[in-house]
Design an enzyme around this catalytic site. Structure first.
Site, PDB file in Angstrom:
ATOM      1  N   ASP A   1       9.078   5.506   7.791  1.00  0.00           N
ATOM      2  CA  ASP A   1       8.723   6.768   8.352  1.00  0.00           C
ATOM      3  C   ASP A   1       7.826   7.484   7.643  1.00  0.00           C
ATOM      4  OD1 ASP A   1      10.358   7.227   6.211  1.00  0.00           O
ATOM      5  OD2 ASP A   1      12.031   8.470   7.496  1.00  0.00           O
ATOM      6  N   GLY A   2       7.371   7.070   6.387  1.00  0.00           N
ATOM      7  CA  GLY A   2       6.600   7.793   5.587  1.00  0.00           C
ATOM      8  C   GLY A   2       7.250   8.846   4.761  1.00  0.00           C
TER       9      GLY A   2
ATOM     10  N   ARG B   1       3.980   5.920   1.922  1.00  0.00           N
ATOM     11  CA  ARG B   1       4.493   7.231   2.023  1.00  0.00           C
ATOM     12  C   ARG B   1       3.921   8.096   1.165  1.00  0.00           C
ATOM     13  NH1 ARG B   1      10.725   7.220   0.100  1.00  0.00           N
ATOM     14  NH2 ARG B   1      10.338   5.526  -1.673  1.00  0.00           N
TER      15      ARG B   1
ATOM     16  N   ARG C   1      -2.292  -0.686  -9.434  1.00  0.00           N
ATOM     17  CA  ARG C   1      -1.050  -1.644  -9.459  1.00  0.00           C
ATOM     18  C   ARG C   1      -1.630  -3.096  -9.756  1.00  0.00           C
ATOM     19  NH1 ARG C   1       2.900   1.590  -6.765  1.00  0.00           N
ATOM     20  NH2 ARG C   1       2.070   3.460  -6.540  1.00  0.00           N
TER      21      ARG C   1
ATOM     22  N   ARG D   1       3.175  14.024  -7.461  1.00  0.00           N
ATOM     23  CA  ARG D   1       3.111  13.110  -8.709  1.00  0.00           C
ATOM     24  C   ARG D   1       1.661  13.119  -9.281  1.00  0.00           C
ATOM     25  NH1 ARG D   1       5.798   7.178  -7.171  1.00  0.00           N
ATOM     26  NH2 ARG D   1       3.744   7.034  -6.150  1.00  0.00           N
TER      27      ARG D   1
ATOM     28  N   ASP E   1       3.893  -4.533  -7.489  1.00  0.00           N
ATOM     29  CA  ASP E   1       3.115  -3.528  -6.872  1.00  0.00           C
ATOM     30  C   ASP E   1       3.580  -2.277  -7.471  1.00  0.00           C
ATOM     31  OD1 ASP E   1       5.346  -4.833  -5.128  1.00  0.00           O
ATOM     32  OD2 ASP E   1       5.582  -2.609  -4.521  1.00  0.00           O
TER      33      ASP E   1
ATOM     34  N   ASP F   1       6.853   4.526  -9.841  1.00  0.00           N
ATOM     35  CA  ASP F   1       7.565   4.179  -8.760  1.00  0.00           C
ATOM     36  C   ASP F   1       8.999   4.243  -9.178  1.00  0.00           C
ATOM     37  OD1 ASP F   1       5.242   4.341  -7.396  1.00  0.00           O
ATOM     38  OD2 ASP F   1       5.548   2.246  -6.448  1.00  0.00           O
TER      39      ASP F   1
ATOM     40  N   LYS G   1       4.092  12.417  -2.501  1.00  0.00           N
ATOM     41  CA  LYS G   1       4.985  11.257  -1.969  1.00  0.00           C
ATOM     42  C   LYS G   1       5.824  11.839  -0.885  1.00  0.00           C
ATOM     43  CE  LYS G   1       7.956   7.656  -3.609  1.00  0.00           C
ATOM     44  NZ  LYS G   1       8.250   6.846  -4.952  1.00  0.00           N
TER      45      LYS G   1
ATOM     46  N   GLY H   1       0.764  -1.227   0.010  1.00  0.00           N
ATOM     47  CA  GLY H   1       0.059  -0.051  -0.131  1.00  0.00           C
ATOM     48  C   GLY H   1       0.695   1.276   0.102  1.00  0.00           C
TER      49      GLY H   1
END
Ligand code: AMP
Ligand code: MG
Length: 479
Positions: A119-120, A92, A177, A170, A246, A256, A107, A89
């Site tokens: 930590d995101g 971040r 996905r 983004r 993913d 990504d 992001k 998922g």
């Protein structure tokens, strides 16, 4: 339109609550603008000077939420290096909603339900990489997500060392996905699988909405688009680095951007991601891996689509869909408009020769674009001219079957073979400067990224061979 009157919609939230988690961004300290991309702004009808609007920084930092937006993270699973992981998922990434068919995401904007132990956040380094490369890919004609802007901050994050945190905004026409389907297949929630397929058709394949056979046709389009995408990656020399399911887009986009690389010297087995020790995602493996990933997608779709029909389509992918897509792009790179059966062999032998002569991938095709029978400029760029010579003799012969004049061929090749791609050493230069507060190189590389086929004499130093010490480096996944 200004940021104040832009209005978002959140169609993804019409799906069941299990598809996402409503969550707020966590702002960074003292955010500042690194770059704004007016070209991406145009796509969503946003004013070209919106980067100067204080709300722009605030929007990327999550303190200004545009009208109509509700913030959420998307849920998905995925096969990572061959192993199924059910809980991935947006760890971040926080979605803001969509406008003009573009789904906007932040992001690096803090922890979500899917962050697991992380930590995101995203480092300035990796954010600049994604920001520049996605735009570069677009201008090379390769399907990709886009990026609207990037902010830095005083917030520090721990990676291999302490780094500055950033947020990149983004945009994508789809963020679904292969792994989104896998999530609902492996949790046995097949009604939700159908809901997702309907959503994807509405968002990405609307011409199939009323088609009785829409799920199968959707699968076929994903296969075709993936074939085209990977053929384009191979032809340009792009190594994605983390082709987990993913990170595979249901719309056949490049998504990504992590430890990716544009190849320097052509190496079939080149692996940009140095944590990928087995070379699962090596450059030369990408077509096979995409087939494997499509097979995983087909498995996740078995509750909706007949298995045998999907298998037949997968067989076609290997037998002719991918090979044809690849040969088509390579013909274009070689300036061939007449289609001959022997072209496959000519191309395969070129790949072997490229490997053996030690040559910069981009420089080779650009130099070939001006080839007029005089081989010396070609000899100048390779280590093993004798090997190249054998292939050029065949190429000379092959060109005699063409209908265009040499000038017409050269003109079209110069539009298919870029003079400039963003190699990692170039991006690294921009990162080092940015980490010291100078963003001018980000702007320079954005300019280069948006003009890949132009001569740009002032940037000639980026057109040649990569400096020896920076060639084919490995990158870490840490970002
Ligand atoms: P990737 O392979 O980089 O696309 O990421 C794999 C998974 O890890 C995704 O679910 C990401 O959202 C998550 N992830 C990567 N880095 C972080 C981070 N710093 N914090 C939270 N989640 C992350
Ligand atoms: Mg990912």
């Amino acid at each position: 339109m200004t940021l104040n009157n832009i209005a978002l919609q959140t169609p993804y939230l019409s799906l069941d609550g299990e598809f996402y988690d409503l969550t707020d961004p966590t702002p960074l300290d003292d955010p500042y603008l690194i770059s704004f991309n007016p070209e991406a702004a145009k796509l969503i009808d946003l004013d070209g000077n919106s980067g100067e609007d204080p709300n722009f920084i605030a929007m990327l930092n999550g303190t200004f939420i545009p009208k109509g937006s509700r913030t959420f993270a998307m849920c998905y699973a995925g096969h990572q290096f061959g192993n199924y992981n059910h809980w991935l998922g947006d760890g971040r990434t926080i979605n803001l909603g969509s406008v003009q068919g573009w789904n906007l995401q932040l992001k690096g904007s803090g922890e979500t339900l899917y962050s697991r132990m992380a930590d995101g956040r995203a480092a300035v380094r990796s954010s600049i990489r994604e920001y520049l490369m996605s735009e570069s890919m677009h201008h090379l004609g390769i399907p990709t997500t886009r990026a609207l802007g990037i902010i830095g901050s005083k917030t520090k994050i721990v990676r291999n060392k302490l780094e500055q945190a950033a947020v990149v905004m983004r945009m994508s026409t789809s963020w679904v996905r292969f792994g989104t389907f896998e999530y609902f297949y492996y949790s046995g929630k097949h009604d939700k699988l159908e809901m997702l397929a309907q959503y994807v058709i509405g968002e990405s394949y609307p011409h199939l909405i009323d088609d009785e056979d829409r799920f199968f046709k959707m699968f076929c389009e994903v296969v075709d688009r993936t074939a085209t995408l990977i053929a384009q990656w191979q032809a340009i020399g792009f190594n994605h680095g983390v082709m987990n399911t993913d990170n595979m887009s249901i719309e056949g986009l490049t998504i990504d951007y992590g430890p990716f690389a544009m190849m320097d010297d052509f190496r079939y087995g080149y692996v940009c991601n140095h944590t990928d020790r087995a070379g699962r995602y090596a450059y030369g493996e990408q077509p096979n891996v995409s087939f494997w990933n499509l097979t995983m997608l087909s498995k996740a779709l078995t509750p909706l689509i007949d298995k045998e029909r999907m298998q037949k389509k997968l067989d076609d992918f290997g037998a002719f869909v991918y090979p044809n897509a690849y040969v088509d792009v390579m013909r274009e790179k070689l300036g061939l408009v007449v289609k001959l059966d022997d072209d496959v062999e000519l191309i395969t032998d070129l790949v072997v020769a490229l490997h053996d002569v030690y040559v910069d991938h981009t420089l080779f095709f650009r130099t070939l674009s001006r080839y007029d029978g005089d081989r010396s400029p070609m000899y100048d760029i390779v280590m093993e001219p004798v090997i190249l010579d054998k292939w050029l003799i065949r190429y000379d012969d092959r060109l005699t079957y063409e209908t265009r004049t040499p000038e017409q061929r050269q003109e079209s090749m110069l539009k298919s073979n870029p003079k400039y791609v963003l190699k990692n050493y170039m991006i690294q230069e921009a990162i080092v400067m940015a980490e010291n507060g100078d963003y001018s190189m980000v702007d320079t590389l954005m300019h280069i990224a948006t003009h890949p086929y132009d001569e740009l004499p002032e940037f000639e130093r980026f057109a040649g061979d990569t400096p020896e010490e920076y060639k084919n480096l490995g990158l870490s996944c840490s970002s």
